[in-house]
Design a protein around this motif. Structure first.
Motif, mmCIF file in Angstrom:
data_model
loop_
_atom_site.group_PDB
_atom_site.id
_atom_site.type_symbol
_atom_site.label_atom_id
_atom_site.label_comp_id
_atom_site.label_asym_id
_atom_site.label_seq_id
_atom_site.Cartn_x
_atom_site.Cartn_y
_atom_site.Cartn_z
ATOM 1 N N VAL A 115 -2.602 75.698 5.742
ATOM 2 C CA VAL A 115 -3.606 75.747 6.802
ATOM 3 C C VAL A 115 -4.951 76.210 6.252
ATOM 4 O O VAL A 115 -5.994 75.601 6.537
ATOM 5 N N LEU A 116 -4.955 77.266 5.471
ATOM 6 C CA LEU A 116 -6.208 77.750 4.874
ATOM 7 C C LEU A 116 -6.891 76.664 4.054
ATOM 8 O O LEU A 116 -8.102 76.458 4.165
ATOM 9 N N ASP A 117 -6.117 75.964 3.237
ATOM 10 C CA ASP A 117 -6.690 74.904 2.410
ATOM 11 C C ASP A 117 -7.274 73.778 3.255
ATOM 12 O O ASP A 117 -8.358 73.271 2.968
ATOM 13 N N GLY A 136 -15.782 72.607 3.960
ATOM 14 C CA GLY A 136 -16.516 72.442 2.710
ATOM 15 C C GLY A 136 -16.747 73.733 1.957
ATOM 16 O O GLY A 136 -17.764 73.882 1.281
ATOM 17 N N VAL A 137 -15.799 74.671 2.074
ATOM 18 C CA VAL A 137 -15.918 75.955 1.388
ATOM 19 C C VAL A 137 -14.607 76.288 0.682
ATOM 20 O O VAL A 137 -13.581 75.670 0.924
ATOM 21 N N ASP A 138 -14.652 77.306 -0.155
ATOM 22 C CA ASP A 138 -13.451 77.825 -0.791
ATOM 23 C C ASP A 138 -12.666 78.615 0.263
ATOM 24 O O ASP A 138 -13.273 79.282 1.105
ATOM 25 N N PRO A 159 -14.179 84.088 10.319
ATOM 26 C CA PRO A 159 -13.354 85.280 10.151
ATOM 27 C C PRO A 159 -12.043 84.933 9.452
ATOM 28 O O PRO A 159 -11.722 83.753 9.279
ATOM 29 N N PRO A 160 -11.268 85.942 9.086
ATOM 30 C CA PRO A 160 -9.977 85.674 8.461
ATOM 31 C C PRO A 160 -9.072 84.868 9.398
ATOM 32 O O PRO A 160 -9.187 84.967 10.625
ATOM 33 N N LEU A 161 -8.169 84.093 8.816
ATOM 34 C CA LEU A 161 -7.233 83.296 9.606
ATOM 35 C C LEU A 161 -6.461 84.172 10.591
ATOM 36 O O LEU A 161 -6.174 83.754 11.718
ATOM 37 N N ALA A 162 -6.168 85.384 10.192
ATOM 38 C CA ALA A 162 -5.400 86.302 11.046
ATOM 39 C C ALA A 162 -6.112 86.615 12.361
ATOM 40 O O ALA A 162 -5.472 87.069 13.311
ATOM 41 N N ASP A 163 -7.410 86.354 12.450
ATOM 42 C CA ASP A 163 -8.113 86.543 13.714
ATOM 43 C C ASP A 163 -7.762 85.455 14.718
ATOM 44 O O ASP A 163 -7.979 85.624 15.914
#
Length: 75
Positions: free
Chosen positions: A12-14, A21-23, A29-33
Motif C-alpha cells: 500500500v505504501l509503495d 510521485g514521492v518516496d 501523514p503516516p499511513l497509520a493516520d
C-alpha cells in the motif's frame, strides 16, 4: 511484487507513493493516520485464498483499495 517477503502495508505504501510521485518515507501523514497497518497486514495475510478480500480506505485525497492477492488500486 514479492508477496512472500513484504507485508500488505508495504504494498500500500509503495502504491500510494507511486501515485503521489514521492518516496514512501516522504508520505505525510503516516499511513497509520488513515488505517492501522498491523490490522491491514493481519486481515490480508490471513484471508482465505478462495474468498476475494479487499479493504477500502481514504488516505489524503486518494481512495485506496488493497486486496489479499497483492493488488492495490489508488485513485
Amino acid at each position: 511484487m514479492d508477496l512472500t517477503t513484504r507485508n500488505p502495508s508495504d504494498w500500500v505504501l509503495d502504491a500510494i507513493a507511486d501515485e503521489a510521485g514521492v518516496d514512501p518515507v516522504e508520505l505525510t501523514p503516516p499511513l497509520a493516520d488513515a488505517v492501522d497497518p498491523e490490522a491491514l497486514d493481519a486481515l490480508l495475510e490471513r484471508a482465505d485464498p478462495d474468498v476475494e478480500v479487499a479493504i477500502r480506505f481514504e488516505y489524503q485525497e486518494y481512495e485506496v483499495v488493497a486486496r489479499a492477492d497483492g493488488g492495490v488500486d489508488v485513485r
